[in-house]
Enzyme design. Structure first.
Site, PDB file in Angstrom:
ATOM      1  N   ASP A   5      -5.273  -4.169 -10.702  1.00 37.74           N
ATOM      2  CA  ASP A   5      -4.903  -2.991 -11.494  1.00 37.74           C
ATOM      3  C   ASP A   5      -4.567  -3.425 -12.920  1.00 37.74           C
ATOM      4  O   ASP A   5      -5.053  -2.851 -13.902  1.00 37.74           O
ATOM      5  CB  ASP A   5      -3.695  -2.311 -10.845  1.00 37.74           C
ATOM      6  CG  ASP A   5      -3.234  -1.097 -11.634  1.00 37.74           C
ATOM      7  OD1 ASP A   5      -4.091  -0.301 -12.061  1.00 37.74           O
ATOM      8  OD2 ASP A   5      -2.010  -0.954 -11.839  1.00 37.74           O
TER       9      ASP A   5
ATOM     10  N   LYS B 261      -1.696 -15.853  -7.299  1.00 38.32           N
ATOM     11  CA  LYS B 261      -0.401 -16.354  -7.744  1.00 38.32           C
ATOM     12  C   LYS B 261       0.198 -17.190  -6.616  1.00 38.32           C
ATOM     13  O   LYS B 261       1.348 -17.005  -6.205  1.00 38.32           O
ATOM     14  CB  LYS B 261       0.478 -15.144  -8.121  1.00 38.32           C
ATOM     15  CG  LYS B 261       1.714 -15.458  -8.929  1.00 38.32           C
ATOM     16  CD  LYS B 261       1.447 -16.037 -10.313  1.00 38.32           C
ATOM     17  CE  LYS B 261       2.733 -16.596 -10.882  1.00 38.32           C
ATOM     18  NZ  LYS B 261       2.539 -17.398 -12.098  1.00 38.32           N
TER      19      LYS B 261
ATOM     20  N   TYR C 289       0.329  -2.132  -2.255  1.00 37.83           N
ATOM     21  CA  TYR C 289       0.055  -0.693  -2.338  1.00 37.83           C
ATOM     22  C   TYR C 289       0.194   0.061  -1.014  1.00 37.83           C
ATOM     23  O   TYR C 289      -0.021   1.260  -0.970  1.00 37.83           O
ATOM     24  CB  TYR C 289      -1.353  -0.469  -2.888  1.00 37.83           C
ATOM     25  CG  TYR C 289      -1.420  -0.474  -4.398  1.00 37.83           C
ATOM     26  CD1 TYR C 289      -1.179  -1.633  -5.120  1.00 37.83           C
ATOM     27  CD2 TYR C 289      -1.732   0.687  -5.104  1.00 37.83           C
ATOM     28  CE1 TYR C 289      -1.249  -1.634  -6.513  1.00 37.83           C
ATOM     29  CE2 TYR C 289      -1.797   0.695  -6.487  1.00 37.83           C
ATOM     30  CZ  TYR C 289      -1.558  -0.471  -7.182  1.00 37.83           C
ATOM     31  OH  TYR C 289      -1.637  -0.460  -8.553  1.00 37.83           O
TER      32      TYR C 289
ATOM     33  N   ASP D 148      -1.737 -15.527 -14.356  1.00 42.87           N
ATOM     34  CA  ASP D 148      -1.169 -15.539 -15.713  1.00 42.87           C
ATOM     35  C   ASP D 148      -2.109 -16.305 -16.660  1.00 42.87           C
ATOM     36  O   ASP D 148      -2.424 -15.838 -17.760  1.00 42.87           O
ATOM     37  CB  ASP D 148       0.264 -16.098 -15.738  1.00 42.87           C
ATOM     38  CG  ASP D 148       0.449 -17.359 -14.905  1.00 42.87           C
ATOM     39  OD1 ASP D 148      -0.503 -17.783 -14.223  1.00 42.87           O
ATOM     40  OD2 ASP D 148       1.562 -17.932 -14.951  1.00 42.87           O
TER      41      ASP D 148
ATOM     42  N   ASP E 192      -7.018  -3.019 -16.758  1.00 38.95           N
ATOM     43  CA  ASP E 192      -6.675  -2.381 -18.038  1.00 38.95           C
ATOM     44  C   ASP E 192      -6.877  -3.374 -19.177  1.00 38.95           C
ATOM     45  O   ASP E 192      -7.370  -3.023 -20.255  1.00 38.95           O
ATOM     46  CB  ASP E 192      -5.216  -1.882 -18.048  1.00 38.95           C
ATOM     47  CG  ASP E 192      -5.073  -0.448 -17.507  1.00 38.95           C
ATOM     48  OD1 ASP E 192      -5.877  -0.059 -16.637  1.00 38.95           O
ATOM     49  OD2 ASP E 192      -4.150   0.277 -17.951  1.00 38.95           O
TER      50      ASP E 192
HETATM   51  C1  IPM Z   1      -5.633   2.939 -11.220  1.00 38.90           C
HETATM   52  C2  IPM Z   1      -4.270   3.605 -11.327  1.00 38.90           C
HETATM   53  C3  IPM Z   1      -3.648   3.781  -9.950  1.00 38.90           C
HETATM   54  C4  IPM Z   1      -3.467   2.411  -9.329  1.00 38.90           C
HETATM   55  C5  IPM Z   1      -2.321   4.569  -9.961  1.00 38.90           C
HETATM   56  C6  IPM Z   1      -2.480   5.931 -10.558  1.00 38.90           C
HETATM   57  C7  IPM Z   1      -1.703   4.665  -8.602  1.00 38.90           C
HETATM   58  O1  IPM Z   1      -3.441   2.875 -12.190  1.00 38.90           O
HETATM   59  O2  IPM Z   1      -6.502   3.475 -10.527  1.00 38.90           O
HETATM   60  O3  IPM Z   1      -5.845   1.915 -11.873  1.00 38.90           O
HETATM   61  O4  IPM Z   1      -2.453   1.741  -9.577  1.00 38.90           O
HETATM   62  O5  IPM Z   1      -4.355   1.990  -8.596  1.00 38.90           O
HETATM   63 MN    MN Z   2      -4.476   1.297 -13.253  1.00 34.15          MN
END
Ligand code: IPM
Ligand code: MN
Ligand code: NAD
Length: 351
Positions: free
Chosen positions: A244, A187, A136, A220, A248
């Site tokens: 990240d 990884k 990042y 993975d 999710d």
């Molecule tokens: C998150 C988002 C951000 C990230 C994006 C918007 C840059 O996906 O906060 O999870 O990847 O950190």
């Molecule tokens: Mn995200």
């Protein structure tokens, strides 16, 4: 007095932050917290209108004059390269050195999970995502742009200091919250430089926490296990990009993006709270965004700021709304963003 800056941002950001603000005001009215709230305009609209992503003046104020920031979301198709989003969100994470991205995943009601959980204990784990390094940092380059031999390089950076501080944070959290295992997601088999460092540092730090099991898993396989036996996980620590993605997935295991809060912190110095979700352009403007992730992010804010009673009241009110079926469509309800926010705020206020 807790000084809170709101950055509603784009898409559903302003819709969910409005409800979070309502809930914070209810806390104030109920005497559960003393808050001063100020709203900042930064987002796509502001950028398109002024050319400004995050001004230096706003940055300095956010850094020096506030105890916490609550961000809605940033991301808008009118800014296709996402420049403003990077400057605002990643800019704040990097410039305030918010190295901990804390993302809890707790199943608040069994029926909210897409998994069949009959034989499982409750899902209740937290992710510590490293938030200032990895892929990042923007380090890299494009060579021979547009030519046949074009090459793009994005460098993943891991420093001993950067890895050690997030790993320690994860173990400290485990120790002070009665958790028995910390899992590293990495990884190292395919990316030996960066993840070799992660494994070495993780093993070294673990020796200071003899009572806690130190578990290393390739990411993975970890993703697979999260779906298969989510109750096995207690604390996960991982790098920026892997965190990240895993967060999710974690959100979805416990009811979806509409329910997942997060805290970006430099402990004792700066903090930015936000739902894990983005600006959700597919539902923006429809009044159906779930405000619970933003509202639960304010609970994290209140707890970190020492307003535990307010944090408890907000969490209990969200649980009560879920139980009572006061839900947006993403979790099987037919209530609007505003109706859910109003119900929770009233519950917090004790009306
Ligand atoms: C998150 C988002 C951000 C990230 C994006 C918007 C840059 O996906 O906060 O999870 O990847 O950190
Ligand atoms: Mn995200
Ligand atoms: P997203 O999280 O915005 O949406 C993914 C899916 O989840 C969509 O179907 C959306 O409708 C749903 N969803 C998200 N939040 C919801 C809510 N509160 N209630 C109900 N459903 C919800 O991810 P995306 O579509 O990949 O990204 C959209 C934009 O947001 C992009 O510009 C992206 O860069 C940005 N983004 C910003 C942040 C942030 O500001 N922290 C985080 C992630 C993505």
């Amino acid at each position: 007095m807790i000084r809170v800056a709101l950055i509603p941002g784009d898409g559903v950001g302003p819709e969910v932050v409005r409800e979070a603000e309502r809930v914070m005001s209810a806390c104030v009215a109920a005497g559960l917290a003393d808050l001063r709230i100020e709203t900042f305009p930064h987002g796509a609209e502001h950028y398109l209108g002024t050319g400004e992503t995050l001004s230096d003046e706003s940055f300095v104020r956010l850094r020096d004059e506030f105890d916490a920031i609550l961000l809605g979301a940033v991301g808008d198709s009118r800014v296709p390269d996402g420049r403003h989003a990077r400057d605002i969100l990643l800019g704040l994470r990097f410039r305030l050195d918010l190295y901990v991205n804390f993302r809890p995943a707790r199943l608040r009601l069994p029926e909210l999970s897409p998994l069949r959980l009959a034989d499982h204990r409750p899902i209740d784990f937290v992710i510590f995502r490293e938030n200032t390094e990895g892929l990042y940092t923007g380090a890299g380059r494009i060579e021979s742009e547009g030519e046949t031999g074009e090459r793009a390089v994005s460098e993943a950076i891991a420093t001993r200091t950067g890895v050690e501080r997030i790993v320690r944070r994860a173990f400290d959290y485990a120790r002070s919250n009665g958790r028995t295992r910390v899992t590293l997601g990495d990884k190292a088999n395919a990316v030996p430089h960066v993840y070799g460092l992660w494994r070495r540092v993780f093993s070294e730090v673990a020796t200071d926490y003899a009572e806690i099991e130190a578990d290393m898993q390739y990411v993975d396989a970890l993703a697979m296990q999260l779906v298969r036996i989510p109750d096995r996980f207690e604390v996960i620590v991982t790098s920026n990009l892997l965190g990240d993605i895993l967060s999710d997935l974690a959100a979805e295991l416990v009811g979806g993006m509409g329910l997942a809060p997060s805290a970006n912190v430099n402990p004792g110095r700066h903090a930015l709270y936000e739902p894990v979700h983005g600006s959700a352009p597919d539902i923006a403007g429809t009044g159906t965004a779930n405000p619970m992730a933003a509202i639960l992010s304010t609970a994290l804010l209140l707890r970190d700021a020492g307003a535990d009673e307010g944090a408890d009241r907000v969490e209990d009110a969200v649980d009560a709304a879920l139980e009572a079926g006061i839900r947006t469509p993403d979790i099987g309800g037919s209530f609007t963003t505003g109706q859910v926010g109003t119900w929770i705020a009233e519950r917090v206020a004790g009306d």
